[in-house]
Design an enzyme around this catalytic site. Structure first.
Site, PDB file in Angstrom:
ATOM      1  N   LYS A  77      54.321  59.869   3.482  1.00 55.02           N
ATOM      2  CA  LYS A  77      54.638  58.843   4.484  1.00 55.02           C
ATOM      3  C   LYS A  77      56.024  58.274   4.209  1.00 55.02           C
ATOM      4  CE  LYS A  77      52.404  54.594   6.268  1.00 55.02           C
ATOM      5  NZ  LYS A  77      51.242  53.691   6.090  1.00 55.02           N
ATOM      6  N   SER A 152      48.549  53.105  10.307  1.00 53.69           N
ATOM      7  CA  SER A 152      49.963  53.393  10.479  1.00 53.69           C
ATOM      8  C   SER A 152      50.383  54.751   9.899  1.00 53.69           C
ATOM      9  CB  SER A 152      50.808  52.296   9.826  1.00 53.69           C
ATOM     10  OG  SER A 152      50.590  52.259   8.424  1.00 53.69           O
ATOM     11  N   SER A 176      45.292  51.758   7.084  1.00 58.12           N
ATOM     12  CA  SER A 176      46.303  52.723   7.547  1.00 58.12           C
ATOM     13  C   SER A 176      46.154  54.147   7.058  1.00 58.12           C
ATOM     14  CB  SER A 176      47.699  52.226   7.180  1.00 58.12           C
ATOM     15  OG  SER A 176      48.126  51.351   8.177  1.00 58.12           O
TER      16      SER A 176
HETATM   17  N1  GLN Z   1      46.784  47.709  11.359  1.00 58.38           N
HETATM   18  C1  GLN Z   1      46.986  47.002  10.135  1.00 58.38           C
HETATM   19  C2  GLN Z   1      48.279  46.256  10.172  1.00 58.38           C
HETATM   20  O1  GLN Z   1      49.011  46.417  11.112  1.00 58.38           O
HETATM   21  C3  GLN Z   1      46.894  47.924   8.970  1.00 58.38           C
HETATM   22  C4  GLN Z   1      48.169  48.589   8.629  1.00 58.38           C
HETATM   23  C5  GLN Z   1      48.163  49.232   7.273  1.00 58.38           C
HETATM   24  O2  GLN Z   1      47.120  49.458   6.675  1.00 58.38           O
HETATM   25  N2  GLN Z   1      49.346  49.462   6.763  1.00 58.38           N
HETATM   26  O3  GLN Z   1      48.598  45.500   9.305  1.00 58.38           O
END
Ligand code: GLN
Length: 481
Positions: A77, A152, A176
């Site tokens: 990532k 994400s 994410s």
């Molecule tokens: N959707 C969550 C956020 O926007 C989780 C994102 C993540 O785990 N990085 O914070």
């Protein structure tokens, strides 16, 4: 050649001489060239991959020591540092940032002769759950490109699902890794907090997030954990895992294990197909000897609100460093005094990150902290107490990973609260520091559904054994070519 093989199968094939690293890496690059213009899993590709493959083949041929990854292509990532490569966090703010060092996880993989094949797309700074907030355009769900891949770490899940890399590393602050794994029908793992070093992971909410593997199988996740888990002197939140072997005994089964079905994650707001997949998963595990009971966790109702309050606060502080002076994008200082330059330069953040930073300045501020930040911290500790109590009665907890099926692009982007609620089953593991895994379980009308299992801190090995048991009960189709 089958690019869809698991990491363990790949290693066996290379060891047996049925496959050279160069063949596999070349085919993987061809595959990326063929499908990635449509799927957009990658933000950048490693131009030296073929050379690196040849070098590993040479070592194999001359019987030198070869690391346990044997040249396997792994994607990372793009919020983790890989020395000498662009690390953008899918943000315009970092479009020219080249990492000067390797994240600990990356150097561990390189030491084991993994080939870092490319950097994957994400929601900007890992804030989001659909990749629609990437400044470089979204990734597409390989099961149906009209649908989001989750996020994400969407690019990572797409890459693994569409055979553009054997495995990937994502980061999971509130789901994410697990959410895109569920939406793309691959395995996603969020370890116990501190099990994997965050050194070289660009922080969003550092007290909550963890790096985690995204793989085709549960065994592959265990294999990667063996390499990347454990104490790191560069990250003092890491824990000593006594060199646990997560792969050994992975087929131990779930006979006699007690599993709690989390009431608050399985009823209101859950799609019918998702609900019925969970019922099936429970009965499959029951047939393997697991026992189930319903568990109620009252604080889950407040978990999403607490999660977004705490993470926005940490994001506000972590992202304050992006002043475009130390590193950033091309934007001339000429004509600005200090403050106006920085505020103008920071307009390059996208809408979601901006929203979080504004929120993150407000909720912990004098006069408001009691109402928001401190209250959120109370929810976090009460939720942790509740989960700890539950895990005295049962060994693990089960729920759908995501209460809904993958949704279409644009469907939720204008409604932040609707987007936030998609996280309602995943944030609990982060707030309570517990390990959790998403296991691909069903394809319903062409769209994937994942099941989540969660266990107590440092019970990662038992959790993987249960996930493996569940995996043996399903045979999923591969992503359509
Ligand atoms: N959707 C969550 C956020 O926007 C989780 C994102 C993540 O785990 N990085 O914070």
């Amino acid at each position: 050649m089958n690019l869809g093989i698991s990491a363990l199968k790949y290693i066996e094939e290379v060891k047996n001489g049925n496959l050279t690293v160069e063949e596999f890496i070349s085919k993987t690059i061809e595959r990326i060239q063929k499908v990635d213009s449509a799927l957009h899993a990658y933000l950048s590709i490693n131009e030296q991959a073929i050379d690196q493959a040849r070098q590993i083949d040479k070592k194999i041929k001359s019987n030198e020591n070869v690391g346990s990854c044997m040249g396997m292509p792994i994607s990372i990532k793009d919020n983790m540092c890989v020395k000498g490569t662009k690390t953008t966090c899918a943000s315009k703010m970092l479009e020219n940032f080249v990492a000067p060092y390797d994240a600990t996880v990356v150097s561990k993989l390189k030491n084991e002769d993994a080939i870092i094949i490319g950097k994957t797309n994400l929601d900007e700074f890992a804030m989001g759950l659909s990749t629609e907030f990437s400044a470089y355009g979204p990734s597409k769900n390989p099961w149906n490109i009209d649908y989001v891949p989750g996020g994400s770490s969407g690019g990572s899940a797409v890459a693994v699902s569409a055979n553009e890399s054997i495995a990937s590393l994502g980061s999971d602050t509130g789901g994410s890794v697990r959410n895109p794994a569920s939406f793309c029908s691959v395995v996603g793992y969020k370890p116990t907090y501190g099990l994997i070093s965050r050194y070289g992971l660009i922080s969003y909410s550092n007290s909550i997030e963890q790096i985690g593997p995204i793989t085709k199988t549960v065994e592959d996740t265990a294999f990667l954990l063996n390499m990347i888990a454990g104490k790191d002197s560069q990250d003092n939140t890491t824990v000593d895992n006594q060199n646990e072997d997560y792969l050994q005994g992975i087929d131990s089964g779930v006979e006699g294990k007690k599993i709690g079905i989390i009431k608050e994650m399985t009823q209101e707001g859950v799609d019918a197909q998702v609900s019925s997949a969970l019922t099936k998963a429970i009965s499959n595990l029951e047939s393997l000897g697991a026992k189930f009971e319903e568990i109620s966790l009252d604080m889950v109702e407040y978990s999403v609100a607490a999660y977004y309050t705490i993470t926005a606060t940490e994001a506000g502080s972590n992202l304050a460093r992006y002043d475009n002076l130390r590193y950033g994008y091309d934007f001339d200082l000429e004509g600005y005094e200090f403050n106006s330059y920085i505020s103008k330069a920071r307009k390059n953040f996208g809408p979601e990150v901006t929203r979080r930073m504004i929120l993150g300045g407000f909720v912990p501020s004098a006069g408001h902290a009691g109402k928001y930040f401190l209250k959120a911290m109370k929810v976090k500790s009460k939720l942790t107490a509740e989960v700890n109590d539950a895990l005295k009665k049962v060994d693990m907890l089960i729920s759908p990973t995501v209460p809904i099926l993958p949704f279409k692009f644009g469907e939720k982007i204008d409604d932040p609260v609707a987007l936030f609620l998609v996280d309602s089953n995943t944030v609990t593991a982060n707030l309570t520091e517990k390990p959790a895994i998403s296991i691909p379980f069903e394809i319903s009308n062409g769209l994937p559904i994942g099941i989540q299992l969660m266990a107590n801190s440092m019970q990662d090995k038992m959790l993987l054994q249960a996930a493996y048991a569940l995996q043996t009960t399903v045979k999923l189709p591969e992503v359509p070519a």
